[in-house]
Write a protein that holds these residues in place. Structure first.
Motif, mmCIF file in Angstrom:
data_model
loop_
_atom_site.group_PDB
_atom_site.id
_atom_site.type_symbol
_atom_site.label_atom_id
_atom_site.label_comp_id
_atom_site.label_asym_id
_atom_site.label_seq_id
_atom_site.Cartn_x
_atom_site.Cartn_y
_atom_site.Cartn_z
ATOM 1 N N GLY A 19 0.890 -1.169 -0.010
ATOM 2 C CA GLY A 19 -0.126 -0.048 0.010
ATOM 3 C C GLY A 19 0.808 1.205 0.115
ATOM 4 O O GLY A 19 2.088 1.084 -0.258
ATOM 5 N N THR A 20 0.282 2.502 0.561
ATOM 6 C CA THR A 20 1.001 3.813 0.474
ATOM 7 C C THR A 20 1.032 4.205 1.862
ATOM 8 O O THR A 20 -0.224 4.129 2.551
ATOM 9 C CB THR A 20 -0.029 4.518 -0.577
ATOM 10 O OG1 THR A 20 0.054 4.046 -1.748
ATOM 11 C CG2 THR A 20 0.719 5.896 -0.491
ATOM 12 N N PRO A 21 2.144 4.648 2.238
ATOM 13 C CA PRO A 21 3.349 4.463 1.410
ATOM 14 C C PRO A 21 3.894 3.107 1.782
ATOM 15 O O PRO A 21 3.501 2.166 2.504
ATOM 16 C CB PRO A 21 4.235 5.473 2.440
ATOM 17 C CG PRO A 21 3.557 5.559 3.925
ATOM 18 C CD PRO A 21 2.244 5.128 3.614
ATOM 19 N N ALA A 22 5.022 2.777 0.723
ATOM 20 C CA ALA A 22 5.592 1.750 0.791
ATOM 21 C C ALA A 22 6.501 1.234 1.971
ATOM 22 O O ALA A 22 6.865 0.253 1.867
ATOM 23 C CB ALA A 22 6.241 1.438 -0.643
ATOM 24 N N ASP A 41 2.016 11.583 3.415
ATOM 25 C CA ASP A 41 1.749 12.650 2.893
ATOM 26 C C ASP A 41 2.995 13.225 1.762
ATOM 27 O O ASP A 41 2.450 13.417 0.728
ATOM 28 C CB ASP A 41 1.837 14.029 3.927
ATOM 29 C CG ASP A 41 1.668 15.489 3.565
ATOM 30 O OD1 ASP A 41 0.164 15.638 3.257
ATOM 31 O OD2 ASP A 41 2.466 16.325 3.116
ATOM 32 N N LEU A 42 4.086 12.766 1.988
ATOM 33 C CA LEU A 42 5.150 12.616 1.026
ATOM 34 C C LEU A 42 4.905 11.858 -0.149
ATOM 35 O O LEU A 42 4.992 12.099 -1.443
ATOM 36 C CB LEU A 42 6.448 12.413 1.648
ATOM 37 C CG LEU A 42 7.105 13.354 2.529
ATOM 38 C CD1 LEU A 42 8.406 12.717 3.135
ATOM 39 C CD2 LEU A 42 7.408 14.664 1.999
ATOM 40 N N ALA A 43 4.351 10.615 0.177
ATOM 41 C CA ALA A 43 3.990 9.720 -1.043
ATOM 42 C C ALA A 43 2.755 10.265 -1.665
ATOM 43 O O ALA A 43 2.767 10.023 -2.887
ATOM 44 C CB ALA A 43 3.409 8.258 -0.240
ATOM 45 N N ALA A 44 2.074 10.878 -1.455
ATOM 46 C CA ALA A 44 0.844 11.672 -2.008
ATOM 47 C C ALA A 44 1.316 12.687 -2.954
ATOM 48 O O ALA A 44 0.720 13.126 -3.947
ATOM 49 C CB ALA A 44 -0.303 12.411 -0.955
ATOM 50 N N SER A 48 9.489 9.824 -4.311
ATOM 51 C CA SER A 48 9.664 8.064 -4.944
ATOM 52 C C SER A 48 9.982 7.230 -3.671
ATOM 53 O O SER A 48 10.047 7.719 -2.437
ATOM 54 C CB SER A 48 11.067 7.963 -5.521
ATOM 55 O OG SER A 48 12.152 8.419 -4.666
ATOM 56 N N SER A 49 9.930 5.909 -3.627
ATOM 57 C CA SER A 49 9.644 4.969 -2.797
ATOM 58 C C SER A 49 11.073 5.195 -1.871
ATOM 59 O O SER A 49 11.186 4.838 -0.729
ATOM 60 C CB SER A 49 9.366 3.394 -3.190
ATOM 61 O OG SER A 49 9.529 2.517 -2.202
ATOM 62 N N SER A 50 12.243 5.078 -2.754
ATOM 63 C CA SER A 50 13.618 5.154 -2.219
ATOM 64 C C SER A 50 13.864 6.395 -1.544
ATOM 65 O O SER A 50 14.488 6.267 -0.417
ATOM 66 C CB SER A 50 14.581 5.130 -3.259
ATOM 67 O OG SER A 50 14.595 6.028 -3.922
ATOM 68 N N THR A 51 13.247 7.392 -1.649
ATOM 69 C CA THR A 51 13.385 8.420 -0.939
ATOM 70 C C THR A 51 12.617 8.427 0.430
ATOM 71 O O THR A 51 13.112 8.675 1.312
ATOM 72 C CB THR A 51 12.768 9.743 -1.558
ATOM 73 O OG1 THR A 51 13.537 9.975 -3.041
ATOM 74 C CG2 THR A 51 12.893 11.082 -0.973
ATOM 75 N N LEU A 52 11.487 7.892 0.458
ATOM 76 C CA LEU A 52 10.722 7.814 1.596
ATOM 77 C C LEU A 52 11.434 6.645 2.506
ATOM 78 O O LEU A 52 11.545 6.870 3.755
ATOM 79 C CB LEU A 52 9.193 6.962 1.280
ATOM 80 C CG LEU A 52 8.403 7.883 0.417
ATOM 81 C CD1 LEU A 52 7.064 6.921 0.060
ATOM 82 C CD2 LEU A 52 8.067 9.350 1.317
ATOM 83 N N ARG A 53 12.201 5.659 1.863
ATOM 84 C CA ARG A 53 12.858 4.761 2.683
ATOM 85 C C ARG A 53 14.096 5.505 3.432
ATOM 86 O O ARG A 53 14.365 5.486 4.747
ATOM 87 C CB ARG A 53 13.388 3.622 1.916
ATOM 88 C CG ARG A 53 14.235 2.680 2.587
ATOM 89 C CD ARG A 53 14.506 1.427 1.686
ATOM 90 N NE ARG A 53 15.613 0.495 2.396
ATOM 91 C CZ ARG A 53 16.815 0.596 2.372
ATOM 92 N NH1 ARG A 53 17.483 1.562 1.867
ATOM 93 N NH2 ARG A 53 17.759 -0.304 3.032
ATOM 94 N N SER A 54 14.737 6.475 2.597
ATOM 95 C CA SER A 54 15.765 7.170 3.345
ATOM 96 C C SER A 54 15.290 8.108 4.356
ATOM 97 O O SER A 54 16.023 8.003 5.551
ATOM 98 C CB SER A 54 16.467 8.003 2.111
ATOM 99 O OG SER A 54 17.191 8.796 2.613
#
Length: 399
Positions: A19-22, A41-44, A48-54
């Motif tokens: 789902g979102t976020p990943a 909020d960032l995912a919306a 990118s998924s890699s940025t969310l992970r970082s």
């Protein structure tokens, strides 16, 4: 406070979820709701998924630090941020300490390439990235009224207050504001690239057609490592000598030209792996069973093995730098054309490749001194129209 924290506990984690976020930040044992709201909020916002992970790992480091201090995240103050910076400046990076014992010592300089190996501690860019993430998170928390009363991470200010570069007169030179508090000085480095002889040596150290095809495409097209690893059969155009890749920033499918030699090695790899017929799906696969799509870490291991054989420490991104410098130094290419091939958003990102390489400067300096010594060893040339005997007597030269 920095002296109180000696080591961060291994509490919580950043785990992949459907789902979102990943990605989900768990701390200490349950999902951290404020962090999840921000990541969602960032995912919306199409981050990118890699940025969310970082970002998740930066927040996790902050929660662990506050856990040791016994401070709730809503009550964090500027002094706690300063203590975190002091801790990061003094402590070793656990990721760097996990290197295998046969790797070069941390902080050493490679004798062949002149390229430094990672240092034991946190890099200045890592500390600055940590502060940027924390400032953005607390700004979001304040907007959403999640609890904090003030953003503990100070931001950049103009010399007289206000927003940096606000109301700038275009007729006056731009005066860059000072760094924000606690931001570290980042050393200016030139892009590292492989000289032609080093590129040939690296190519000869590769073990199979797959690795040769990868390196040939990286060196000739300048695509990023992750972009090439996502190549699919239907994105290869042998007639036009181009490949299509998903660009890292815009995530759009774009066509990039490559050399004819790279397509020869690609055809040899496909024939060797039984993919020479028309097909769909990923191009790059592992060589051992069970066969899986080639990942970034597996491709990086290919270069690590070649580095161990040659005594070098080149990275996959150095191959992109090499292709960019070759094109930028070719008189048949304009800077805008190089920018288009590299798919840079701004031409200023491409301008860094106009800087001369240290290897070229060393060779030119040696040639310069050799020519000066050769010119000094030649006998003086007598100007035409003067009597040689009279000129020798006037200058005190032997006859």
């Amino acid at each position: 406070m920095a002296g109180v924290v000696r080591e961060l506990p291994r509490l919580g984690g950043v785990v992949a979820v459907e789902g979102t976020p990943a990605w989900q930040l768990v701390f200490p044992e349950v999902p951290h709701e404020p962090s999840q709201l921000w990541l969602r909020d960032l995912a919306a916002c199409d981050v990118s998924s890699s940025t969310l992970r970082s970002y998740g790992y930066d927040l996790l480091r902050w929660w662990r630090f506050l856990h040791v201090l016994g401070v709730a995240w809503e009550r964090a103050q500027r002094g706690h941020v300063r203590a975190l910076v002091e801790f990061l400046r003094e402590s070793p990076n656990p990721l760097h300490l996990r290197r295998s014992p046969d790797r070069p010592p941390l902080g050493s300089v490679n004798a062949v390439t002149g390229k430094p190996n990672p240092t034991p501690g946190y890099a200045p860019r890592t500390i600055n990235h940590q502060l940027t993430v924390l400032h953005a998170f607390y700004a979001f928390a304040l907007d959403m009224d999640l609890g904090p009363l003030v953003n503990p991470v100070p931001q950049q200010r103009a010399p007289r207050g206000g927003r940096p570069l606000a109301h700038q007169n275009p007729l006056e030179p731009v005066r860059r504001p000072a760094r924000a508090p606690y931001r570290q000085k980042v050393p200016k480095t030139l892009p590292r690239s492989l000289p032609n002889s080093a590129a040939d040596a690296l190519f000869s150290a590769l073990r199979c057609h797959r690795d040769r095809a990868l390196v040939a495409l990286w060196l000739s097209s300048g695509v990023r490592a992750s972009e090439l690893l996502g190549l699919r059969h239907e994105w290869i155009d042998y007639g036009r000598k181009t490949i299509r890749v998903i660009t890292k920033g815009s995530r759009s499918l774009e066509e990039v030209p490559a050399s004819a030699d790279a397509f020869v090695w690609l055809a040899l790899y496909l024939a060797e792996s039984g993919q020479d017929g028309p097909g769909m799906g990923p191009v790059w696969w592992t060589l051992r069973n069970p066969r899986r799509p080639l990942t970034y870490h597996a491709a990086r291991a290919v270069l690590v093995r070649a580095n161990a054989l040659l005594g070098t420490n080149y990275s996959l991104h150095d191959l992109r730098h090499t292709a960019a410098i070759r094109m930028a130094n070719d008189p048949n290419f304009s800077l805008v054309e190089v920018q288009t091939i590299l798919r840079h958003a701004s031409v200023t990102s491409t301008q860094i490749y106009l800087q001369p390489r240290l290897e070229d400067l060393i060779a030119k300096m040696a040639d310069f001194h050799e020519r000066r010594q050769a010119a000094a060893a030649l006998p003086p040339v007598m100007p035409a129209g003067y009597d040689e005997a009279e000129l020798a007597e006037l200058l005190g030269l032997p006859r």
